[in-house]
Motif scaffolding. Structure first.
Motif, PDB file in Angstrom:
ATOM      1  N   PRO A 381       0.810  -1.231   0.000  1.00 40.27           N
ATOM      2  CA  PRO A 381       0.000   0.000   0.000  1.00 40.27           C
ATOM      3  C   PRO A 381       0.837   1.273   0.000  1.00 40.27           C
ATOM      4  O   PRO A 381       0.378   2.312  -0.481  1.00 40.27           O
ATOM      5  N   ASP A 382       2.077   1.224   0.526  1.00 35.16           N
ATOM      6  CA  ASP A 382       2.903   2.430   0.561  1.00 35.16           C
ATOM      7  C   ASP A 382       3.780   2.582  -0.672  1.00 35.16           C
ATOM      8  O   ASP A 382       4.616   3.485  -0.754  1.00 35.16           O
ATOM      9  N   ASP A 383       3.631   1.671  -1.645  1.00 40.12           N
ATOM     10  CA  ASP A 383       4.390   1.759  -2.892  1.00 40.12           C
ATOM     11  C   ASP A 383       3.734   2.815  -3.783  1.00 40.12           C
ATOM     12  O   ASP A 383       2.515   2.797  -3.979  1.00 40.12           O
ATOM     13  N   PRO A 384       4.515   3.747  -4.338  1.00 42.09           N
ATOM     14  CA  PRO A 384       3.919   4.768  -5.223  1.00 42.09           C
ATOM     15  C   PRO A 384       3.146   4.165  -6.382  1.00 42.09           C
ATOM     16  O   PRO A 384       2.145   4.766  -6.851  1.00 42.09           O
ATOM     17  N   LEU A 385       3.574   2.975  -6.855  1.00 41.42           N
ATOM     18  CA  LEU A 385       2.863   2.333  -7.952  1.00 41.42           C
ATOM     19  C   LEU A 385       1.457   1.899  -7.555  1.00 41.42           C
ATOM     20  O   LEU A 385       0.583   1.779  -8.413  1.00 41.42           O
ATOM     21  N   TYR A 386       1.272   1.656  -6.247  1.00 45.93           N
ATOM     22  CA  TYR A 386      -0.033   1.166  -5.815  1.00 45.93           C
ATOM     23  C   TYR A 386      -1.126   2.188  -6.092  1.00 45.93           C
ATOM     24  O   TYR A 386      -2.210   1.857  -6.602  1.00 45.93           O
ATOM     25  N   ASP A 387      -0.851   3.452  -5.762  1.00 50.04           N
ATOM     26  CA  ASP A 387      -1.848   4.494  -6.014  1.00 50.04           C
ATOM     27  C   ASP A 387      -2.138   4.616  -7.505  1.00 50.04           C
ATOM     28  O   ASP A 387      -3.280   4.864  -7.918  1.00 50.04           O
ATOM     29  N   GLU A 388      -1.118   4.412  -8.328  1.00 46.14           N
ATOM     30  CA  GLU A 388      -1.284   4.536  -9.771  1.00 46.14           C
ATOM     31  C   GLU A 388      -2.074   3.373 -10.360  1.00 46.14           C
ATOM     32  O   GLU A 388      -2.839   3.544 -11.318  1.00 46.14           O
ATOM     33  N   LEU A 389      -1.891   2.154  -9.775  1.00 48.21           N
ATOM     34  CA  LEU A 389      -2.429   0.946 -10.399  1.00 48.21           C
ATOM     35  C   LEU A 389      -3.541   0.259  -9.609  1.00 48.21           C
ATOM     36  O   LEU A 389      -4.074  -0.758 -10.056  1.00 48.21           O
ATOM     37  N   LYS A 390      -3.909   0.785  -8.448  1.00 48.19           N
ATOM     38  CA  LYS A 390      -4.803   0.037  -7.575  1.00 48.19           C
ATOM     39  C   LYS A 390      -6.168  -0.248  -8.202  1.00 48.19           C
ATOM     40  O   LYS A 390      -6.853  -1.195  -7.797  1.00 48.19           O
ATOM     41  N   ASP A 391      -6.542   0.562  -9.179  1.00 44.13           N
ATOM     42  CA  ASP A 391      -7.839   0.332  -9.827  1.00 44.13           C
ATOM     43  C   ASP A 391      -7.695  -0.297 -11.210  1.00 44.13           C
ATOM     44  O   ASP A 391      -8.711  -0.522 -11.893  1.00 44.13           O
ATOM     45  N   GLU A 392      -6.445  -0.577 -11.640  1.00 45.74           N
ATOM     46  CA  GLU A 392      -6.222  -1.135 -12.969  1.00 45.74           C
ATOM     47  C   GLU A 392      -6.486  -2.642 -12.968  1.00 45.74           C
ATOM     48  O   GLU A 392      -5.886  -3.389 -12.187  1.00 45.74           O
ATOM     49  N   ARG A 393      -7.371  -3.069 -13.864  1.00 42.04           N
ATOM     50  CA  ARG A 393      -7.675  -4.490 -13.967  1.00 42.04           C
ATOM     51  C   ARG A 393      -6.916  -5.132 -15.122  1.00 42.04           C
ATOM     52  O   ARG A 393      -6.571  -6.321 -15.071  1.00 42.04           O
ATOM     53  N   GLU A 394      -6.650  -4.366 -16.173  1.00 42.22           N
ATOM     54  CA  GLU A 394      -5.904  -4.890 -17.313  1.00 42.22           C
ATOM     55  C   GLU A 394      -4.437  -4.482 -17.188  1.00 42.22           C
ATOM     56  O   GLU A 394      -4.107  -3.470 -16.567  1.00 42.22           O
ATOM     57  N   SER A 415      -4.895  -7.252 -12.252  1.00 47.59           N
ATOM     58  CA  SER A 415      -5.190  -8.678 -12.165  1.00 47.59           C
ATOM     59  C   SER A 415      -6.672  -8.973 -12.383  1.00 47.59           C
ATOM     60  O   SER A 415      -7.265  -9.795 -11.662  1.00 47.59           O
ATOM     61  N   GLY A 416      -7.255  -8.312 -13.363  1.00 51.38           N
ATOM     62  CA  GLY A 416      -8.633  -8.608 -13.713  1.00 51.38           C
ATOM     63  C   GLY A 416      -9.567  -8.499 -12.528  1.00 51.38           C
ATOM     64  O   GLY A 416      -9.470  -7.564 -11.723  1.00 51.38           O
ATOM     65  N   PRO A 417     -10.500  -9.451 -12.383  1.00 50.95           N
ATOM     66  CA  PRO A 417     -11.494  -9.366 -11.300  1.00 50.95           C
ATOM     67  C   PRO A 417     -10.884  -9.530  -9.910  1.00 50.95           C
ATOM     68  O   PRO A 417     -11.591  -9.315  -8.910  1.00 50.95           O
ATOM     69  N   PHE A 418      -9.610  -9.879  -9.824  1.00 50.66           N
ATOM     70  CA  PHE A 418      -8.981 -10.117  -8.520  1.00 50.66           C
ATOM     71  C   PHE A 418      -8.206  -8.889  -8.039  1.00 50.66           C
ATOM     72  O   PHE A 418      -7.620  -8.912  -6.956  1.00 50.66           O
ATOM     73  N   THR A 419      -8.196  -7.838  -8.855  1.00 48.41           N
ATOM     74  CA  THR A 419      -7.516  -6.603  -8.471  1.00 48.41           C
ATOM     75  C   THR A 419      -8.096  -6.080  -7.153  1.00 48.41           C
ATOM     76  O   THR A 419      -9.313  -6.054  -6.953  1.00 48.41           O
ATOM     77  N   GLY A 420      -7.197  -5.687  -6.263  1.00 50.20           N
ATOM     78  CA  GLY A 420      -7.597  -5.171  -4.959  1.00 50.20           C
ATOM     79  C   GLY A 420      -7.576  -6.199  -3.855  1.00 50.20           C
ATOM     80  O   GLY A 420      -7.595  -5.855  -2.671  1.00 50.20           O
ATOM     81  N   MET A 421      -7.557  -7.491  -4.212  1.00 53.86           N
ATOM     82  CA  MET A 421      -7.476  -8.530  -3.178  1.00 53.86           C
ATOM     83  C   MET A 421      -6.063  -8.594  -2.608  1.00 53.86           C
ATOM     84  O   MET A 421      -5.089  -8.291  -3.290  1.00 53.86           O
TER      85      MET A 421
END
Length: 851
Positions: A381-394, A415-421
């Motif tokens: 969660p503290d990775d800068p990439l997380y904020d950029e990609l946390k909602d990306e499914r593709e 990760s498709g439908p598993f993004t955010g898990m």
């Protein structure tokens, strides 16, 4: 010579050689150590790992066997029916090489060494039941190893297969995976090569889970050994995932799939390449006839020269070649190039690996070297990439410029439908993705083990022949039971390099099924097959109808105490557990495990702390101690110098000190015996000096017994030394001596030292104490913990933590009385102060807080 105690009595000199020679002959003549087989007594099976007869015994053997012998002798005195056998693990490559070097036969060389080792064992006074002794190279023993092989064949636990194996170029034979330690041959240290050979295997993997689960039942085993076995068995929970092999265009799926095992299916969306090992037949098939084949062949040849351990090293540079083919990711359909990499091994999982460089350092290094994409799939969660990609499914970010792989824990992105898990081992994402794959027939939850089937084929002469025949018509056919044993020829010209495979009188035979000419299998069994069940044969060593009777084994098994080196944790100890479970399932025994308590004794090193070895020329032979001092001194020094599980450096001064103590204890026992009487000790009539000795005897005797029970012989010996010191003071200082107490103490010293110094004790038992029968037929002395308590104790009196006085108080005095006596003792120091608190620690001290 003799030593005068007083005007009327002379103490005989302690002559170790004469005493030890006398009692060894007596024990042998009386067959003292023959197993009683008395079902009315509780049993105690004490066993030391048997030796390989490469020469005379060394100090490491002496330590191992002295520990076991002390246990066995004390158990007999404690009323147990004791089984304490010994034999020789007599097959193996060293004897074959020695026979070649000395222009003789392996059998001759082996039996010469066995004869010398037995002489040394007898000289050390070990209490073995020599009637049960056998050698694994004798047909009467290895016949039954062949019999067990055939029973395992019938049960489907034996098979032959062609596969890549570890070939030792020095030993000129294959090695089981367990025999490649730290990347080299366990015996000679050479780096094994990979070869494709047809070999015989035991299905030890059929017992992987039970071997792992039952470690929890081995409460008497060192945690280190159990951890080593658990790690070697290597249970991993994960998923087996099917990747479709694509057509050469890289996008169209074929009807062929390649399965991969992973413990991290949650990272499946981040697969950017697919890996096969250089030994993979599939890899060879994919590159055959293509422009990629030469590079593949070069990589494969190079990998064969590197050990498996080195190939997997995280710091080693990775090497790979592209096959020109792709697989399709089952969750997003993206093509992943198939590479061959030298850090991937055939014996892990399915032999294929999905490359996820964002979370695995070796995959990351490989991707950086060959410019493959590194897609972030899991972020903290503290990775800068997380904020950029946390909602990306593709998959949007397909490569990043990192220095190292990230820790593969956190939350899934892209990760498709598993993004955010939340991802990671045993996470929600793992379970959800496995369910997703299973519903679509693309994968399944599974368990893998690191453990691989036991390769037992060996290509050398001096071993147990595999009792199988190959017929061109019938295939592999077992030798009929009535034709066992298949015996080794004794006229091979080993010096000329002749082998069983070249010796026609051995391999030429007929098929037991069709009668046509056939070829006997010329591989011999791994010598660990001989040592995997020898402890069972000891229970019934003369049985010529079966390997052993079930009744005999059920009486003695499991062995109660097993003593040997920790270097056998993954080899002998694991194989023995496997054999025990197989024989149980064959209905031959009831035991689930072979050894209840395991003691891994420490190593004996030279005075500089270096491991003793013949090549270094720093071996200390037992004779170097026995000749000048006697076997009892050697035994005492070995057990006193350190706890049995600890390494120690050989110290001549400890040996000299042990000899001084034996002589001193010899004198003290004679003095006590001279002053002793036959009546029981009347404790109530003892004077203060005698009561002090009585208390010491019981206190130290209780400690000695407890330490013996825990196998802590060094502290048990220390307790006997303290009793001896107290007794010496008692008989040497002026004053009255209680005759009954003198005799009681003398008997206790002799009997408590009897397991450690057997000849010394036997001589004193008969000559000084005038007893009949062996001291080992006498009971272990009883000690009274209550009698060890003193009537009065001396305690320290502290004021604010500093000792100001000592005061003697009744041992059972109430705390209030003790506090009062303590304050009286330091009344001057407390003058003008106010006592705030008095803390009484019973029997030890009183701490007074005053201001």
């Amino acid at each position: 010579m003799s030593e005068r105690c007083d005007k009327s009595f002379e103490i005989p000199a302690y002559d170790a050689e004469a005493i030890e020679t006398k009692w060894q002959a007596t024990w042998e003549a009386e067959d003292l150590y023959k197993t009683e087989e008395d079902p009315a007594k509780p049993k105690k099976y004490i066993l030391e790992m048997f030796p390989y007869p490469s020469g005379d015994l060394h100090m490491g053997h002496a330590r191992n066997y002295t520990i076991g012998d002390a246990m066995a002798r004390q158990a007999r005195m404690r009323g147990f029916d004791v089984l304490h056998p010994m034999g020789f693990d007599a097959f193996g490559l060293p004897a074959e090489n020695a026979a070649i070097k000395h222009h003789t036969q392996a059998s001759v060389w082996t039996h010469q060494n066995i004869d010398q080792a037995v002489r040394t064992m007898r000289r050390m006074g070990f209490s073995y039941d020599y009637d049960r002794m056998f050698n694994t190279c004798d047909p009467e023993y290895y016949k039954w190893g062949q019999w067990i092989f055939l029973k395992m064949w019938e049960k489907g636990l034996v098979y032959r297969d062609t596969s890549p194996v570890n070939w030792c170029p020095t030993c000129q034979t294959v090695l089981a995976n367990e025999q490649v330690t730290d990347g080299v041959c366990w015996r000679c240290g050479s780096v094994p090569e990979k070869r494709e050979l047809s070999q015989w295997y035991f299905r030890i993997t059929d017992y992987s889970q039970e071997l792992l689960d039952d470690l929890d039942r081995l409460d008497g085993w060192p945690e280190r050994v159990k951890a080593m076995q658990a790690n070697w068995i290597g249970r991993s929970e994960g998923a087996e995932i099917d990747f479709a092999l694509a057509d050469p265009d890289g996008r169209t799926p074929t009807d062929r799939t390649i399965s991969v095992f992973t413990t991290r299916p949650d990272t499946l969306f981040g697969v950017s390449f697919f890996l096969l090992p250089p030994e993979s037949p599939l890899a060879a098939e994919l590159v055959a006839g293509t422009a990629y084949e030469p590079a593949f062949a070069e990589l494969k040849a190079a990998a064969e020269k590197v050990s498996s351990v080195d190939r997997q090293g995280s710091e080693r540079e990775k090497h790979g070649v592209f096959t020109g083919r792709y697989v399709l990711n089952p969750v997003n359909g993206r093509p992943a190039p198939i590479w061959v990499a030298d850090y991937v091994l055939m014996d892990y999982g399915t032999g294929a690996v999905m490359g996820v460089p964002c979370g695995d350092q070796r995959d990351f290094d490989f991707a950086r070297k060959y410019d493959l994409e590194i897609a972030p799939i899991i972020c903290a969660p503290d990775d800068p990439l997380y904020d950029e990609l946390k909602d990306e499914r593709e998959l949007r970010v397909r490569s990043v410029d990192w220095d190292r792989a990230m820790a593969a824990e956190g939350y899934l992105v892209q990760s498709g439908p598993f993004t955010g898990m939340r991802g990671g081992k045993h996470s929600e994402a793992v379970d959800k993705i496995i369910d997703f794959l299973a519903e679509r027939g693309l994968g399944r939850k599974t368990v893998q083990f690191r453990l691989r089937d036991w390769l037992i084929s060996r290509q050398r002469y001096w071993g147990n022949p595999i009792p199988m025949i190959h017929c061109d018509c019938c295939g592999d056919v077992p030798v009929p039971y009535e034709d066992l044993p298949v015996t080794l020829p004794d006229d091979l010209d080993l010096g000329a390099g002749e082998t069983l495979a070249e010796y026609a009188p051995f391999y030429e035979t007929t098929c037991p099924r069709c009668g046509r000419p056939a070829r006997r299998i010329t591989d011999t069994m791994d010598t660990f097959t001989c040592s995997s069940w020898y402890y069972l044969r000891y229970c019934d060593p003369h049985n010529d109808e079966m390997p052993f009777s079930k009744e005999a084994v059920d009486r003695w098994m499991p062995a109660d105490n097993y003593i040997g080196g920790i270097e056998h944790a993954i080899l002998h100890l694991l194989y023995s557990r496997f054999f025990t479970k197989v024989l149980r399932d064959l209905g031959l025994i009831d035991a689930d495990e072979p050894f209840t308590n395991l003691l891994c004794q420490g190593m004996v090193k030279d005075e500089r702390g270096e491991t003793m070895s013949k090549s270094k020329g720093n071996v200390v032979p037992p004779s170097s101690v026995i000749d000048p001092y006697g076997a009892d001194t050697m035994r005492l020094a070995i057990l006193f110098i350190a706890p049995p599980e600890k390494d120690f450096n050989w110290d001549e001064e400890v040996v000299a000190g042990a000899n001084r103590f034996i002589k001193r204890a010899w004198r003290v026992v004679w003095q006590l015996a001279q002053a002793g009487g036959e009546s029981p000790v009347d404790v109530a009539s003892l004077d203060a000096r005698s009561k002090a000795l009585w208390r010491s005897l019981n206190a130290l005797g209780v400690k000695c017994t407890s330490d013996f029970d825990r196998g802590q012989f060094n502290t048990a010996i220390s307790a006997v030394m303290e009793i001896t010191n107290a007794a010496s003071k008692y008989v040497s200082e002026p004053g009255e001596r209680d005759a009954a107490l003198c005799r009681r103490v003398a008997g206790a010293i002799v009997r408590t030292l009897a397991p450690i110094c057997p000849h010394w004790a036997e001589e004193l038992w008969h000559e000084a104490l005038g007893q009949q029968g062996s001291v080992y037929d006498a009971a272990w002395p009883e000690f009274d913990a209550n009698a060890a308590r003193a009537d009065e104790v001396q305690i320290a009196v502290q004021i604010k933590g500093k000792v100001r006085a000592h005061v003697t108080v009744p041992a059972d005095a109430p705390d209030d009385d003790v506090a009062g006596l303590a304050q009286e003792a330091v009344a001057a120091q407390l003058a003008g102060k106010t006592v705030k608190k008095v803390i009484v620690i019973k029997g030890r001290l009183v701490n007074i807080v005053a201001v």
